[in-house]
Enzyme design. Structure first.
Site, short mmCIF file in Angstrom:
data_model
loop_
_atom_site.label_atom_id
_atom_site.label_comp_id
_atom_site.label_asym_id
_atom_site.label_seq_id
_atom_site.Cartn_x
_atom_site.Cartn_y
_atom_site.Cartn_z
CG ASP A 472 -2.18 -0.65 0.85
OD1 ASP A 472 -2.17 -2.15 0.10
OD2 ASP A 472 -3.13 -0.94 1.37
CD GLU A 542 -4.73 -3.43 -3.58
OE1 GLU A 542 -4.38 -3.94 -3.19
OE2 GLU A 542 -5.53 -3.50 -2.31
#
Length: 886
Positions: A472, A542
């Site tokens: 992330d 994603e």
């Protein structure tokens, strides 16, 4: 010149500058036939129940009594489920009642301590006995663990081989020299004391995808085996390829690591056989020396190949594989041998003028269209299930699988190599892997050693095209430089990315990718309307249009009958974690667009239409905008347990609406609708021009009456997106209406068709109220409620069987004999009348619609031998079609 170093004969040093730990093993470095797997007849028990020492537990003949029987690999909870100590974890909310279950689904268990009283705060013993063949006499014996979560003390025949300070790290592979501990020709015992990961450990993480088991997946979770060698062992064979201009030539560089496990110097010859020739290199090793020995094309001209057979992703060419065999000979004896499979190919990446990451394989651009893979919640391995997963990826037309952590067996990568499916692996997010400021103790060392383990095995796999050393977000400079140093030293042949997000670093600059969601329901227009977050531009690592409700038949396998309707907390338990603990946003969108669901069956048909429409729109939008868009990864491909969110097929391998919407969108040559400007586009995913393609569009009102049409003839450049025309806006169109698209080639053969249900009332997104990129609220909703008034359709079906065994094929012909549209016609095969759905199964098309008088032929491919003689039954139903059998 190759580097060299000294190492201990008892425990080999990893090639890592500041850490003396057991050797990292490349997954393909040993031929399978040389491995003696130790997977059967294990017993496990908690150290809180067993007070004996490792010395006693690892002694032959130790009585285990009431220990739990298990096979390895297995986690502790996985073993307790297998021996029926714990009930089915998937049924209803059973998992909540498991001892030690973390009580909150709003927090990540990985970032918290085990609950007080948890049986998994104690270490657990794994123990087995085995007979070692006599041919291990006068050989070096190597005990391999390819995955232990998280720390372990290792004992062999009453002697301690490794300590938990050495054997630490879920993603590390270990090889121990146990020559002095084993008894060739006799009975042997192994005992492993496994410690669960603590909240600051670099563990295996589920994030918000599903609950984390109460043991945090502690255990021996990957393969265990023994190998043998002479005094010189051969490890980490590697074949790197560099393609020439025009990709008509290739230069190969071949290497392997040789280790002299004795104190005396050794001379010998390293042999390599590949491409129909053999290379030899004389090598001298000092006592205790390890060295990487290389064969370069400058020294060995045979490694300069003309017109090599290249490895390609399956939609771009043939995924050709080659084999290299290595052996080290000393004193007319082969000391050790290895074999590696590799592909000759080159992957590069660059930033487009817009700053987006674009990948190329063998010089050709590739639009990444993939999904994120998930393994079983308890890390239980099934080769058959993996085959089904990969067959589904191929069938849907996806070209990539992303792995966020969960870097599993070599079998996974061997099969993606053979199938030509790209793989995008990397570390996971949200736990200690990304809490760099909190790293202390051995965390940095374990992180580095983990990377060495993974890169050493992944670098030979042509399907692996990139490595993400952040998820992330990118690591800080010191950690990033450590990772980059390891990649350079291990000659990683592919691009690497600092993270899956767009956050730049001072070391490597812009990543060129984004991780901007959404993860919740959004209407189909979102993907082309959004210009700031998850919309169809750049490389979205994603994203998802939200929940994916399994079919009723699947729901009934994990939700009790009295909880099936209305949606309640049992449904919520099978959603996600943190902010994804229900499907309320999806359900609200369903009710607002399609009309409030009045029953489970009504909810089901609308949910499948939503999923089909949503997945199709996402993939189509990224295809239309290529190469302004350079990649999109669906979050996710599959689930670790029966779930209501983020999958393209459910845990039971049932493909539903989202699967077939994806399959439709990812046709290699494809005609599609553009929601943003009411136009039609054609995608040519092949790399050659298609000439004189005929595009047609017909618009129908809700009563299936044609209201307008348009056609065009186009030349489609290779690897292109072409606008065909704007659609007319006919007068008198009903609020809910239909669009039928077809694409024919120059000979008149149907190449692609597509069917949309649309509304004159637009979906309007409320950009001003978007608080983050996870979800964008709507101001107004399309009106698709006209679908609820569709009359019952009359569909006639016939079927024809052919093939047998694993290659059975069923052909189904469905014809609409009525005057109204047959909407979302769904075919399935069951194990006899009223039986479970046959899976895995590959339908050529499904959830299709038939206009009055229209006929469609679909096929299903499945394994008939798996049915144990039961005759498969065909069932056809639909939105407005009563269930029927031929």
């Amino acid at each position: 010149m190759p580097g060299s170093r000294k190492f201990s004969a008892r425990m080999l040093e990893v090639a890592f500058i500041f850490l003396a730990l057991p050797m990292v093993v490349a997954g393909a470095s040993e031929a399978e036939s040389t491995r003696m797997y130790l997977h059967s007849n294990w017993q496990i028990q908690s150290s809180c129940e067993v007070k004996a020492t490792g010395e006693k537990i690892s002694s032959v003949g130790y009585v285990t009594g009431d220990w739990h029987r298990a096979d390895a690999p297995t986690t502790v909870v996985g073993a307790l489920i297998a021996d029926k100590t714990y009930p089915d974890p998937f049924w209803a909310t059973n998992l909540r009642d498991y001892p030690g279950t973390f009580p909150s689904n709003k927090q990540l268990f990985a970032n918290n301590d085990m609950p007080v009283g948890s049986p998994f705060r104690c270490s657990w013993w794994y123990r087995t006995e085995f007979d070692l063949p006599a041919n291990y006499q006068n050989k070096k014996a190597w005990l391999n663990f390819l995955g232990i979560n998280y720390r372990a003390n290792l004992w062999v025949n009453g002697k301690k081989v490794a300590d938990k300070t050495d054997a630490a790290g879920a993603y590390r592979t270990f090889e121990f020299d146990v020559t002095d501990f084993v008894r060739p020709g006799g009975r042997n015992a192994i005992a492993v004391e496994v410690f669960a990961p603590e909240k600051d450990d670099l563990e295996i993480t589920w994030v918000d995808w599903n609950p984390t088991p109460p043991d945090k997946m502690m255990g021996v979770w990957r393969e265990v085996f023994l190998t043998q060698s002479g005094e010189v062992s051969l490890r980490n064979p590697f074949v790197a390829s560099k393609l020439g201009l025009g990709y008509k030539t290739a230069k190969l560089t071949v290497s392997a690591e040789l280790r002299n496990n004795s104190s005396a110097s050794v001379k010998g010859v390293l042999h390599v056989q590949l491409q129909g020739f053999e290379l030899l290199q004389s090598v001298g090793l000092a006592g205790g020396e390890a060295r990487v020995v290389k064969f370069s094309p400058a020294q060995f001209p045979k490694l300069r190949l003309q017109h090599p057979q290249l490895w390609w992703p399956y939609q771009m060419g043939t995924p050709t594989l080659h084999t290299a065999k290595f052996f080290f000979e000393s004193g007319k004896q082969i000391s050790d041998r290895a074999e590696v499979t590799f592909g000759i190919r080159e992957v590069t990446s660059e930033l487009t003028p817009q700053g987006h990451r674009l990948f190329k394989v063998n010089g050709r651009k590739v639009l990444i269209r993939g999904a994120a893979w998930d393994e079983d919640m308890f890390l239980r391995w099934s080769s058959a299930r993996l085959d089904a997963d990969l067959a589904y990826v191929h069938d849907m037309g996806l070209n990539t699988i992303r792995l966020e952590g969960h870097l599993d067996r070599d079998e996974f990568f061997e099969k993606t190599d053979r199938l030509g499916i790209l793989v995008m692996p990397g570390w996971s997010c949200c736990d200690a892997w990304e809490r760099w400021k909190d790293w202390k103790g051995d965390q940095k060392k374990v992180a580095g050693a983990s990377l060495v383990s993974q890169i050493s095995r992944l670098r030979n796999h042509p399907s692996v095209f990139v490595w993400l050393y952040g998820s992330d977000g990118p690591p800080p400079a010191d950690v990033e430089k450590m990772y980059l140093g390891i990649l350079e030293r291990l000659e990683w042949p592919n691009p690497s990315l600092s993270s899956a997000s767009e956050t730049p670093t001072k070391t490597t600059g812009k990543s060129g990718v984004k991780m901007t969601g959404p993860y919740e329901y959004v209407p189909p227009v979102y993907w082309l309307a959004d210009k700031e977050a998850g919309g169809a531009y750049g490389y979205n690592t994603e994203t998802s249009p939200g929940p994916a409700i399994p079919t009723r038949e699947s729901l009934e396998k994990f939700i009790p009958k009295d909880h099936l309707w209305p949606l309640d907390d049992v449904w919520g338990f099978h959603a996600g974690g943190e902010r994804f603990t229900n499907v309320n946003i999806f359900t609200d969108g369903l009710n607002r667009r399609y009309g409030t669901a009045k029953s489970l069956d009504d909810y089901e048909r609308k949910a499948q239409a939503m999923a089909y429409d949503g997945q199709r729109a996402m993939f189509e939008s990224y295809a239309r905008n290529k190469y302004t868009s350079t990649g999109v990864v669906q979050w996710m491909l599959n689930n670790a347990w029966p779930s209501l969110i983020w999958h393209l097929y459910d845990y039971y391998l049932v493909p539903a609406g989202g699967y077939f919407g994806t399959k439709k969108a990812c046709e290699q040559v494809h005609v599609q609708y553009s929601y943003d400007d009411n136009s039609v586009a054609v995608i040519n995913g092949k790399y050659e021009t298609i000439r004189a393609a005929k595009v047609s569009a017909k618009i129908y009102s809700i009563d299936a009456k044609e209201k307008a049409s348009r056609e065009a003839t186009l030349d489609l450049a290779g690897d292109s997106s072409t606008k065909a025309f704007d659609l007319p806006v006919p007068d008198g169109l009903t609020t809910t209406y239909f669009l039928k698209l077809e694409l024919h080639d120059a000979a008149g053969k149907l190449v692609s068709d597509n069917f949309y249900w649309l509304s004159t009332k637009a979906d309007v997104l409320d950009w001003a109220k978007r608080s983050d990129t996870v979800y964008t609220p709507q101001k107004d909703f399309a009106d698709l409620t006209g679908l609820n008034s569709l009359p019952k359709a009359s569909v006639a079906i016939s079927k024809m069987d052919r093939g047998s065994g694993r290659n059975a094929v069923l052909t189904v012909v469905a014809k609409n004999k009525g005057n109204s549209l047959a909407f979302m016609v769904h075919t399935r095969l069951t194990r006899g009348k009223g039986g479970e759905e046959i899976t895995p199964i590959l339908w050529s098309d499904n959830y299709f619609s038939l206009l009055p008088g229209e006929e469609k032929t679909v096929t299903a491919r499945f394994d008939l031998s798996d049915l144990d003689g039961v005759i498969p039954e065909l069932v056809l139903d639909g939105w407005n079609v009563e269930a029927m059998m031929p």
